[in-house]
Design an enzyme around this catalytic site. Structure first.
Site, PDB file in Angstrom:
ATOM      1  N   GLY A  14       0.828  -1.208   0.000  1.00  0.00           N
ATOM      2  CA  GLY A  14       0.000   0.000   0.000  1.00  0.00           C
ATOM      3  C   GLY A  14       0.861   1.255   0.000  1.00  0.00           C
ATOM      4  N   SER A  16       1.594   3.497  -2.373  1.00  0.00           N
ATOM      5  CA  SER A  16       1.443   4.552  -3.377  1.00  0.00           C
ATOM      6  C   SER A  16       0.762   5.802  -2.850  1.00  0.00           C
ATOM      7  CB  SER A  16       0.655   4.027  -4.582  1.00  0.00           C
ATOM      8  OG  SER A  16      -0.674   3.788  -4.202  1.00  0.00           O
ATOM      9  N   ILE A  19       0.048   6.787   4.371  1.00  0.00           N
ATOM     10  CA  ILE A  19       1.181   6.443   5.235  1.00  0.00           C
ATOM     11  C   ILE A  19       2.226   5.651   4.451  1.00  0.00           C
ATOM     12  CG2 ILE A  19       1.847   4.979   7.191  1.00  0.00           C
ATOM     13  CD1 ILE A  19      -0.775   5.838   8.559  1.00  0.00           C
ATOM     14  N   ASP A  65      -3.394  -7.669  -4.555  1.00  0.00           N
ATOM     15  CA  ASP A  65      -4.324  -7.527  -3.434  1.00  0.00           C
ATOM     16  C   ASP A  65      -3.757  -8.312  -2.255  1.00  0.00           C
ATOM     17  OD1 ASP A  65      -6.375  -7.707  -1.580  1.00  0.00           O
ATOM     18  OD2 ASP A  65      -7.938  -7.848  -3.115  1.00  0.00           O
ATOM     19  N   ASN A  92       2.013  -2.425   5.518  1.00  0.00           N
ATOM     20  CA  ASN A  92       1.287  -1.175   5.764  1.00  0.00           C
ATOM     21  C   ASN A  92      -0.141  -1.201   5.230  1.00  0.00           C
ATOM     22  OD1 ASN A  92       0.939   1.958   5.889  1.00  0.00           O
ATOM     23  ND2 ASN A  92       0.676   1.425   3.727  1.00  0.00           N
ATOM     24  N   SER A 152      -1.908   0.243  14.727  1.00  0.00           N
ATOM     25  CA  SER A 152      -2.703   1.441  15.007  1.00  0.00           C
ATOM     26  C   SER A 152      -2.885   1.538  16.522  1.00  0.00           C
ATOM     27  CB  SER A 152      -4.088   1.309  14.360  1.00  0.00           C
ATOM     28  OG  SER A 152      -4.976   2.280  14.881  1.00  0.00           O
ATOM     29  N   SER A 154      -5.514   1.724  17.616  1.00  0.00           N
ATOM     30  CA  SER A 154      -6.719   0.897  17.788  1.00  0.00           C
ATOM     31  C   SER A 154      -6.393  -0.531  18.232  1.00  0.00           C
ATOM     32  CB  SER A 154      -7.521   0.848  16.478  1.00  0.00           C
ATOM     33  OG  SER A 154      -7.959   2.133  16.145  1.00  0.00           O
ATOM     34  N   TYR A 165     -12.188  -3.184  13.137  1.00  0.00           N
ATOM     35  CA  TYR A 165     -10.868  -2.576  12.888  1.00  0.00           C
ATOM     36  C   TYR A 165      -9.955  -2.797  14.107  1.00  0.00           C
ATOM     37  CZ  TYR A 165      -7.418   0.987  11.540  1.00  0.00           C
ATOM     38  OH  TYR A 165      -6.257   1.651  11.189  1.00  0.00           O
ATOM     39  N   LYS A 169      -6.347  -4.870  14.265  1.00  0.00           N
ATOM     40  CA  LYS A 169      -5.068  -4.253  14.644  1.00  0.00           C
ATOM     41  C   LYS A 169      -4.491  -4.885  15.912  1.00  0.00           C
ATOM     42  CE  LYS A 169      -4.606  -1.513  11.157  1.00  0.00           C
ATOM     43  NZ  LYS A 169      -3.485  -1.673  10.216  1.00  0.00           N
ATOM     44  N   ILE A 198      -3.627   9.977  11.704  1.00  0.00           N
ATOM     45  CA  ILE A 198      -2.742  10.476  10.642  1.00  0.00           C
ATOM     46  C   ILE A 198      -3.595  11.010   9.493  1.00  0.00           C
ATOM     47  CG2 ILE A 198      -0.788   9.889   9.154  1.00  0.00           C
ATOM     48  CD1 ILE A 198      -0.254   9.318  12.164  1.00  0.00           C
TER      49      ILE A 198
END
Ligand code: NAP
Length: 261
Positions: A14, A16, A19, A65, A92, A152, A154, A165, A169, A198
């Protein structure tokens, strides 16, 4: 003889945008060749790649993916073909729930989606990457690997409108401990970077809420975190500057989780 990059190579999943892009830039600055992946078509990440290239890295994008284990095989093969090595994995890529729902109403589909992308995907990507790193380590003792999981706050802070979520995490936090314990004998440290709030696409929809919370003292440092804040922390870990610390958790949250009285 197949080409082997003379620079260390990092995969930032991830990478591109958000974070991940902050991390990718920090690692390009740290003189590493950077591989990023995502679900989007390569044509949509041309600007990100160009910005990374401008920092002197050989940037490489692979559409994959993270929730699909077959995509992991393809991704690692593409890196092997392009660079012949993988030194650092930064897990990430992740998603928030499409809809925040109270625990009493939340649907299992959202739970399954978050576990698949945020936890199961990186857990098995780590397994596949670790096997390759072990081989590289055995082939050359100066090979210095590292794995960094982006979790996170979280992982420990209970939000009752996105339990899916939080659980994903919290799972990443345990996965970090597990992989750190398993890979120690191979000299591969595994770390967790635990971001606070963030400013990225992920938090765009809740920006007003957090602006108010920052004004009321949610964090000790009264501002949004940035992808660059996380990038700096990951760079410290990925370049081996934090020694004798496998399993370490770095909270990069402006003091959000600091206990205060
Ligand atoms: P973001 O701006 O929404 O970016 C998410 C990135 O992950 C994108 O590059 C996206 O790729 C990629 N991604 C999502 N699902 C994927 C999948 N199934 N396979 C491959 N790539 C996938 O999110 P962010 O805020 O940067 O978050 C990055 C990580 O930090 C996540 O793990 C998130 O949980 C964590 N985090 C964020 C915050 C925050 O406040 N923003 C706080 C704590 C932790 P595409 O571009 O191709 O869609």
């Amino acid at each position: 003889m197949p080409y082997v990059s003379n620079k260390r190579v990092v995969l930032v999943t991830g990478g591109s945008r958000g974070i991940g892009f902050g991390v990718a830039k920090a690692l390009a600055h740290a003189n590493m060749n950077v591989v990023i992946n995502g679900r989007r078509d390569a044509s949509e990440v041309a600007d990100a790649l160009a910005e990374l290239e401008s920092l002197g890295t050989e940037a490489f994008y692979c559409q994959a993916d993270i929730a699909e284990l077959d995509d992991h095989t393809q991704l690692l093969s593409a890196i092997r073909e392009r660079f012949g090595r993988l030194d650092v994995l930064v897990n990430n890529a992740g998603v928030a729930p499409d809809v925040r729902a109270d625990l009493l109403d939340a649907e299992p589909d959202s739970f399954d989606r978050l576990i698949r992308i945020n936890l199961r995907g990186p857990y098995f990507l780590t397994q596949a990457a670790a096997k390759w790193m072990i081989n590289q380590r055995q082939a050359g003792a100066d090979f210095q690997a590292a794995i960094v999981n982006v979790s996170s706050v979280s992982a420990t802070e209970a939000s009752v409108n996105r339990g899916d979520y939080c659980i994903s995490k919290a799972g990443v936090a345990m996965a970090t401990q597990l992989w750190a314990a398993r890979l120690g004998e191979f000299g591969i440290p595994v770390y967790e970077v635990r971001p606070g709030v963030i400013r990225t696409d992920m938090t765009a929809g809740v920006a007003d809420k957090y602006n108010q919370l920052f004004a009321k003292g949610l964090t000790v440092e009264p501002r949004w975190g940035t992808p660059d804040d996380i990038g700096r922390a990951v760079a410290v870990l990925a370049t081996g500057q934090l020694t004798y610390a496998t399993g370490a958790v770095l909270p990069i949250d402006g003091g959000l989780t600091l206990r205060r009285l």
